[in-house]
Design an enzyme around this catalytic site. Structure first.
Site, PDB file in Angstrom:
ATOM      1  N   ASP A  43      -9.750  47.283  16.119  1.00 46.78           N
ATOM      2  CA  ASP A  43      -8.505  46.992  16.838  1.00 46.78           C
ATOM      3  C   ASP A  43      -7.378  47.810  16.227  1.00 46.78           C
ATOM      4  OD1 ASP A  43      -7.690  44.472  18.843  1.00 46.78           O
ATOM      5  OD2 ASP A  43      -6.002  45.281  17.705  1.00 46.78           O
ATOM      6  N   ASP A  69      -6.635  53.333  16.015  1.00 48.16           N
ATOM      7  CA  ASP A  69      -6.048  53.640  17.313  1.00 48.16           C
ATOM      8  C   ASP A  69      -7.078  54.463  18.080  1.00 48.16           C
ATOM      9  OD1 ASP A  69      -4.672  54.465  19.521  1.00 48.16           O
ATOM     10  OD2 ASP A  69      -3.038  55.458  18.437  1.00 48.16           O
ATOM     11  N   TYR A 160      -5.014  51.749  36.882  1.00 45.50           N
ATOM     12  CA  TYR A 160      -5.926  50.811  36.219  1.00 45.50           C
ATOM     13  C   TYR A 160      -7.184  50.597  37.073  1.00 45.50           C
ATOM     14  CZ  TYR A 160      -7.541  46.378  34.172  1.00 45.50           C
ATOM     15  OH  TYR A 160      -8.286  45.380  33.590  1.00 45.50           O
ATOM     16  N   LYS A 164     -11.167  51.361  36.099  1.00 46.23           N
ATOM     17  CA  LYS A 164     -12.199  50.327  36.054  1.00 46.23           C
ATOM     18  C   LYS A 164     -13.320  50.606  37.047  1.00 46.23           C
ATOM     19  CE  LYS A 164     -10.464  48.089  32.663  1.00 46.23           C
ATOM     20  NZ  LYS A 164     -11.166  48.070  31.358  1.00 46.23           N
ATOM     21  N   THR A 195      -4.187  35.741  28.481  1.00 47.26           N
ATOM     22  CA  THR A 195      -4.220  36.437  27.194  1.00 47.26           C
ATOM     23  C   THR A 195      -2.831  36.967  26.872  1.00 47.26           C
ATOM     24  OG1 THR A 195      -4.710  38.599  28.163  1.00 47.26           O
ATOM     25  CG2 THR A 195      -6.596  37.182  27.627  1.00 47.26           C
TER      26      THR A 195
END
Length: 262
Positions: A43, A69, A160, A164, A195
């Site tokens: 992460d 990163d 986005y 995907k 989230t």
């Protein structure tokens, strides 16, 4: 131990999860560790990574943390070098990292490339680089985080959605390519999930609706929890799904059955 315990067990397996220090990734890291896996947490958030590692260790799990990163090519390469040097075998590769990207058509070269890099290049590059480790496993499973946006159109998240959709097609092709070797590849397509990342998208204006408004579009009448995504990831990581490959599993409360998208 029951039959259910056996098929969902990850004892002795090594699972690498990207974006594993918050949200769905963290929930999966915790669950995989509970089920016996050694979890490799990757992460960009230093403090959150340390906190995730500490939480898993406090619960008696096996874990290591890497602050990286992944959108930085040099950092990505160095991270993969460390993983390859430290692990001859990877049993579960869960490529979860991703960003929402720009809203609608409000993208430029930089924002479009940044979204494509993190959402498409990173999971494909990691799969390619760690294929020797996956081939050394007796039960390799590759899991990608796609999205309902990769299945149905989402006018507010054009870039986005494109990424995907690309992830889904890459997954299907990888599944076909590697099936003769017994390596499985599948994707989870989350719907709206509560989230920190989702809430940040509200605050930035990328998504201009509230959790309540999104929940109103879901046939089950609510958004998901990160833990609900983690249980599906566990299914795909474990022997419970040993005859499942090339599949996208929508975990969306019924949205892709025909309800309105985000």
């Amino acid at each position: 131990m029951t039959v259910t315990d056996e098929v969902f067990a990850l004892d002795g397996r090594r699972a690498l999860i990207t974006a594993a220090a918050s949200g769905m990734g963290r929930a999966a890291a915790r669950l995989f560790a509970v089920r016996g896996a050694h979890v490799i947490v990757a992460d960009v958030d230093d403090a959150a990574t340390a906190d995730t590692v500490q939480e898993i260790e406090d619960a008696g799990g096996s874990v290591e943390g890497h602050v990286v990163d992944l959108g930085d090519q040099r950092a990505l390469d160095a991270f993969l070098d460390r993983v390859q040097a430290g692990h001859q075998v990877i049993d579960v590769l869960y490529s979860h990292v991703g960003i929402a990207g720009p809203r609608g058509l409000d993208f430029d070269d930089a924002s479009w490339r940044a979204t494509m890099t993190l959402n498409v290049w990173v999971p494909t590059a990691i799969t390619q680089r760690l294929l020797p480790q996956l081939r050394s496993s007796q039960a390799a499973s590759i899991i990608f985080t796609a999205s309902t946006a990769g299945i149905i159109g989402v006018p507010t998240l054009l870039t986005y959605a494109a990424t995907k959709g690309a992830v889904i097609q890459f997954m299907k092709s990888v599944a076909l390519l590697l099936a003769p070797e017994g390596i499985r590849a599948n994707a989870i397509a989350p719907g709206g999930t509560d989230t920190a990342g989702m809430r940040a998208s509200f605050e930035s204006g990328v998504i201009d609706r509230s959790l309540a408004a999104i929940a109103a579009t879901v046939p089950l009448g609510r958004v998901a929890t990160p833990e609900e995504m983690a249980t599906v990831a566990l299914f795909l990581a474990s022997d419970a799904s040993r005859y499942v490959t090339g599949t996208v599993i929508p975990v969306d409360g019924g949205v892709t059955a025909g309800a309105r998208a985000l």
